[in-house]
Design a protein around this motif. Structure first.
Motif, mmCIF file in Angstrom:
data_model
loop_
_atom_site.group_PDB
_atom_site.id
_atom_site.type_symbol
_atom_site.label_atom_id
_atom_site.label_comp_id
_atom_site.label_asym_id
_atom_site.label_seq_id
_atom_site.Cartn_x
_atom_site.Cartn_y
_atom_site.Cartn_z
ATOM 1 N N SER A 142 -1.217 2.641 2.360
ATOM 2 C CA SER A 142 -1.930 3.425 1.365
ATOM 3 C C SER A 142 -3.390 2.985 1.257
ATOM 4 O O SER A 142 -3.786 1.910 1.733
ATOM 5 C CB SER A 142 -1.252 3.291 -0.004
ATOM 6 N N LEU A 143 -4.162 3.809 0.577
ATOM 7 C CA LEU A 143 -5.572 3.507 0.333
ATOM 8 C C LEU A 143 -5.761 2.251 -0.505
ATOM 9 O O LEU A 143 -6.849 1.671 -0.520
ATOM 10 C CB LEU A 143 -6.235 4.692 -0.372
ATOM 11 N N SER A 144 -4.710 1.803 -1.196
ATOM 12 C CA SER A 144 -4.806 0.599 -2.025
ATOM 13 C C SER A 144 -4.536 -0.682 -1.243
ATOM 14 O O SER A 144 -4.691 -1.774 -1.786
ATOM 15 C CB SER A 144 -3.818 0.696 -3.202
ATOM 16 N N ASP A 145 -4.111 -0.568 0.018
ATOM 17 C CA ASP A 145 -3.868 -1.755 0.836
ATOM 18 C C ASP A 145 -5.184 -2.514 1.047
ATOM 19 O O ASP A 145 -6.245 -1.910 1.222
ATOM 20 C CB ASP A 145 -3.281 -1.341 2.191
ATOM 21 N N THR A 189 5.590 4.677 -3.531
ATOM 22 C CA THR A 189 4.784 3.568 -3.024
ATOM 23 C C THR A 189 5.550 2.265 -3.207
ATOM 24 O O THR A 189 6.366 2.130 -4.126
ATOM 25 C CB THR A 189 3.427 3.473 -3.740
ATOM 26 N N ALA A 190 5.297 1.329 -2.308
ATOM 27 C CA ALA A 190 5.871 -0.016 -2.404
ATOM 28 C C ALA A 190 4.742 -1.012 -2.190
ATOM 29 O O ALA A 190 3.956 -0.868 -1.249
ATOM 30 C CB ALA A 190 6.957 -0.206 -1.348
ATOM 31 N N SER A 191 4.638 -1.992 -3.057
ATOM 32 C CA SER A 191 3.540 -2.956 -2.966
ATOM 33 C C SER A 191 4.065 -4.374 -3.042
ATOM 34 O O SER A 191 5.150 -4.637 -3.582
ATOM 35 C CB SER A 191 2.523 -2.710 -4.088
ATOM 36 N N TYR A 202 -3.342 -7.951 -1.387
ATOM 37 C CA TYR A 202 -2.508 -6.867 -1.900
ATOM 38 C C TYR A 202 -2.156 -5.907 -0.774
ATOM 39 O O TYR A 202 -3.030 -5.383 -0.090
ATOM 40 C CB TYR A 202 -3.244 -6.124 -3.012
ATOM 41 N N ARG A 203 -0.864 -5.680 -0.584
ATOM 42 C CA ARG A 203 -0.385 -4.733 0.416
ATOM 43 C C ARG A 203 0.299 -3.567 -0.284
ATOM 44 O O ARG A 203 0.990 -3.754 -1.282
ATOM 45 C CB ARG A 203 0.634 -5.388 1.378
ATOM 46 N N GLU A 204 0.119 -2.379 0.260
ATOM 47 C CA GLU A 204 0.802 -1.223 -0.315
ATOM 48 C C GLU A 204 1.102 -0.201 0.769
ATOM 49 O O GLU A 204 0.245 0.121 1.597
ATOM 50 C CB GLU A 204 -0.030 -0.583 -1.419
ATOM 51 N N GLU A 205 2.335 0.282 0.760
ATOM 52 C CA GLU A 205 2.792 1.324 1.677
ATOM 53 C C GLU A 205 3.214 2.553 0.880
ATOM 54 O O GLU A 205 3.561 2.466 -0.300
ATOM 55 C CB GLU A 205 3.999 0.853 2.487
ATOM 56 N N ILE A 206 3.205 3.680 1.566
ATOM 57 C CA ILE A 206 3.775 4.919 1.037
ATOM 58 C C ILE A 206 5.016 5.233 1.857
ATOM 59 O O ILE A 206 4.962 5.244 3.094
ATOM 60 C CB ILE A 206 2.771 6.077 1.120
ATOM 61 N N HIS A 207 6.127 5.452 1.189
ATOM 62 C CA HIS A 207 7.389 5.810 1.841
ATOM 63 C C HIS A 207 7.759 7.223 1.416
ATOM 64 O O HIS A 207 7.647 7.576 0.236
ATOM 65 C CB HIS A 207 8.530 4.884 1.400
#
Length: 216
Positions: A142-145, A189-191, A202-207
């Protein structure tokens, strides 16, 4: 997919061998008898995480597709002893399968390593080769990663780092638009954080999971 990115992946797999050490454990269940495709399978991380290459006897018909021959050379020893598992060297934007071949298609961190036109082609191909109402499972950063914005920006939200590999960082709305008109089952999202001491990254994915829509 552009040759420069293909060559970059080949260099990385040739130099490092297995690139992805962390095995994600929260993939959707693959049922016995299903026909399953892992697009951009790389070093068969999904197969290993699901136990498909562990001699478990799961009767899913499983295919991994990747454009990198060095990556598939890592996969082949894992799947060679399993009659129902195969790997194919091909481009994800032009898959060598008939319509509605598979019940489930995984797009795990593959869309983010392509430019916009190729991302659109991959999604169209995934929707073509999965059966009507079949499942398409997607995972992207995600853009927040914390890595978003690192490297040379070649398209909006897409960056090339020193390896020569491009990475695009997504918003949930962008994923929803990319997969339209396929129906979303969920989009989350999962962070998590990684690092030691005072340095936390900080890591963040979109599932997401989508059901393939009607054919035109």
């Amino acid at each position: 997919m552009e040759n420069r990115f293909r060559h970059a992946w080949d260099r990385e797999y040739t130099r490092k061998g297995r690139i992805f050490g962390r095995l994600t454990q929260d993939y959707p269940e693959i049922l016995p008898g299903e026909r399953f495709l892992d697009v951009g399978c790389g070093d068969c991380r999904a197969f290993r995480a699901l136990g498909l290459a562990g001699g478990t006897g799961l009767s899913a018909i499983s295919v991994g597709l990747d454009h990198s021959r060095p990556a598939l050379s890592i996969c082949r020893p894992l799947v060679s002893r399993m009659d129902n598992m195969h790997v194919v060297c091909a481009d994800a934007t032009l898959m060598p399968f008939p319509d509605e071949t598979f019940d489930t298609v995984f797009l795990i961190h593959v869309l983010g390593h392509a430019l916009l036109d190729d991302r659109k082609r991959m999604v169209r191909e995934a929707a073509r080769v999965v059966r009507r109402d079949g499942r398409i499972y997607v995972r992207v950063f995600s853009l927040s990663d914390f890595r978003a914005g690192e490297g040379i920006e070649v398209e909006e939200g897409t960056y090339i780092r020193k390896t020569g590999i491009c990475t695009h960082f997504f918003s949930p709305g962008e994923i929803r638009d990319l997969f339209s008109p396929n129906e979303p089952v969920f989009l989350d999202t999962a962070s998590w954080t990684m690092g030691t001491g005072n340095k936390k990254l900080y890591r963040e994915e979109i599932h997401g999971m989508f059901l393939a829509g009607k054919r035109k």
